[in-house]
Design an enzyme around this catalytic site. Sequence first.
Site, PDB file in Angstrom:
ATOM      1  N   MET A  31       0.840  -1.199   0.000  1.00  0.00           N
ATOM      2  CA  MET A  31       0.000   0.000   0.000  1.00  0.00           C
ATOM      3  C   MET A  31       0.879   1.255   0.000  1.00  0.00           C
ATOM      4  O   MET A  31       0.425   2.346   0.354  1.00  0.00           O
ATOM      5  CB  MET A  31      -0.939   0.009   1.210  1.00  0.00           C
ATOM      6  N   GLY A  32       2.142   1.105  -0.386  1.00  0.00           N
ATOM      7  CA  GLY A  32       3.035   2.260  -0.450  1.00  0.00           C
ATOM      8  C   GLY A  32       3.477   2.726   0.924  1.00  0.00           C
ATOM      9  O   GLY A  32       3.417   1.967   1.892  1.00  0.00           O
ATOM     10  N   HIS A  38       9.073  -3.394   3.687  1.00  0.00           N
ATOM     11  CA  HIS A  38       8.664  -3.627   2.298  1.00  0.00           C
ATOM     12  C   HIS A  38       9.881  -3.956   1.436  1.00  0.00           C
ATOM     13  O   HIS A  38       9.848  -4.865   0.603  1.00  0.00           O
ATOM     14  CB  HIS A  38       8.019  -2.362   1.704  1.00  0.00           C
ATOM     15  N   GLY A 148       4.677 -10.253   3.957  1.00  0.00           N
ATOM     16  CA  GLY A 148       5.438 -10.172   5.203  1.00  0.00           C
ATOM     17  C   GLY A 148       4.797 -10.961   6.341  1.00  0.00           C
ATOM     18  O   GLY A 148       3.580 -10.973   6.487  1.00  0.00           O
ATOM     19  N   GLN A 154      -2.716 -12.326   7.828  1.00  0.00           N
ATOM     20  CA  GLN A 154      -2.910 -12.008   6.408  1.00  0.00           C
ATOM     21  C   GLN A 154      -2.170 -13.018   5.519  1.00  0.00           C
ATOM     22  O   GLN A 154      -2.715 -13.505   4.529  1.00  0.00           O
ATOM     23  CB  GLN A 154      -2.404 -10.594   6.143  1.00  0.00           C
ATOM     24  N   SER A 186       6.286  -0.323  10.309  1.00  0.00           N
ATOM     25  CA  SER A 186       4.939  -0.234   9.758  1.00  0.00           C
ATOM     26  C   SER A 186       4.725   1.178   9.231  1.00  0.00           C
ATOM     27  O   SER A 186       5.213   2.147   9.828  1.00  0.00           O
ATOM     28  CB  SER A 186       3.912  -0.531  10.859  1.00  0.00           C
TER      29      SER A 186
HETATM   30  P1  AMP Z   1       1.333  -2.877   3.516  1.00  0.00           P
HETATM   31  O1  AMP Z   1       1.927  -1.822   2.639  1.00  0.00           O
HETATM   32  O2  AMP Z   1       1.268  -2.504   4.946  1.00  0.00           O
HETATM   33  O3  AMP Z   1       0.046  -3.438   2.970  1.00  0.00           O
HETATM   34  O4  AMP Z   1       2.362  -4.077   3.467  1.00  0.00           O
HETATM   35  C1  AMP Z   1       2.767  -4.656   2.256  1.00  0.00           C
HETATM   36  C2  AMP Z   1       3.545  -5.906   2.548  1.00  0.00           C
HETATM   37  O5  AMP Z   1       4.691  -5.584   3.339  1.00  0.00           O
HETATM   38  C3  AMP Z   1       2.734  -6.927   3.352  1.00  0.00           C
HETATM   39  O6  AMP Z   1       3.001  -8.237   2.876  1.00  0.00           O
HETATM   40  C4  AMP Z   1       3.267  -6.741   4.742  1.00  0.00           C
HETATM   41  O7  AMP Z   1       3.161  -7.882   5.556  1.00  0.00           O
HETATM   42  C5  AMP Z   1       4.720  -6.409   4.481  1.00  0.00           C
HETATM   43  N1  AMP Z   1       5.327  -5.721   5.613  1.00  0.00           N
HETATM   44  C6  AMP Z   1       4.851  -4.636   6.271  1.00  0.00           C
HETATM   45  N2  AMP Z   1       5.651  -4.310   7.298  1.00  0.00           N
HETATM   46  C7  AMP Z   1       6.667  -5.229   7.304  1.00  0.00           C
HETATM   47  C8  AMP Z   1       7.816  -5.449   8.132  1.00  0.00           C
HETATM   48  N3  AMP Z   1       8.092  -4.670   9.180  1.00  0.00           N
HETATM   49  N4  AMP Z   1       8.622  -6.484   7.837  1.00  0.00           N
HETATM   50  C9  AMP Z   1       8.358  -7.307   6.787  1.00  0.00           C
HETATM   51  N5  AMP Z   1       7.299  -7.150   5.965  1.00  0.00           N
HETATM   52  C10 AMP Z   1       6.458  -6.123   6.221  1.00  0.00           C
END
Ligand code: AMP
Length: 278
Positions: A31-32, A38, A148, A154, A186
């Site tokens: 989601m950027g 990421h 992640g 998820q 995050s």
């Molecule tokens: P999001 O942008 O929050 O939807 O995350 C996109 C992807 O990045 C998802 O698969 C998350 O699980 C992963 N992700 C987010 N935060 C982390 C982190 N701290 N370590 C590893 N993967 C992450």
Amino acid sequence: MMEVVRTVAEMRERVAGWRHTGERISLVPTMGALHEGHMSLVRQGDELSDRSVVSIFVNPTQFAPHEDFTTYPRDESRDLAMLEKADVDLVFAPDVTQMYRDDHRTKVEVQGLSQILEGQFRPQFFIGVATVCAKLLIQTMPDVAIFGEKDYQQLCVIRAMARDLDLPVQIIGGDTIRESDGLAMSSRNTYLSNTERTLAPYLHQEITGVARRVKSGDAIEVACADATQQLDAAGFKSVDYVAVRDAETLEMPAQGRPMRVLAAAWLGKTRLIDNVAV
Ligand code: AMP
């Protein structure tokens, strides 16, 4: 050269060309508001494929009306610069109308898994996530997609969805990347005030403590209740759950099976989630 496309048709065309020449394709959905968490997935995607695709889409259907869809951090030019540096081949950054027609009606729901833990507090969340990820996987048809472990439930939902729908993709889980004090990275950490930021690492500390205690034979309920109490005392305002579950099914843990500690708690207006292996 990295290319940015905004329509499903363009994205399909690029990927079809690569597939035609036998190249292996990876997808990392995001989601950027990218951070090192990421980027670690992006690097894995790069290592596991000849052509790496990253999607950037803040998916409205996974936000409840009272949640932070409109205020969710967005910084596309910064994201694109980071992805370019990481040698990504293609960025898919559609707008909402490209992903959802006005009359879209189809939803993907992984029953059971979507209703427990996070699902108890965010009832529509995993339906939104599974639907958008099914769309992204069908649009891109990657050989491998990386998600992640930070969002552990998820990852379980996506694995189940891909298996149930026979999607020809390998789902890979990437380790959680943390700040030096243990806080899981995050995009929402930017919401934390300075005081909240100093308290935030307690969540990881407490679930790590639960994992250690459960491993050494302490009763699960007691370890989880103690952690909840510690978080309350530290200043977390309402702990949604601290739970120990089967690491694969997220059902109640059984003897001899791998286990996972999962937690969600509020610091002010920010909801943090985290998890660790036992
Ligand atoms: P999001 O942008 O929050 O939807 O995350 C996109 C992807 O990045 C998802 O698969 C998350 O699980 C992963 N992700 C987010 N935060 C982390 C982190 N701290 N370590 C590893 N993967 C992450």
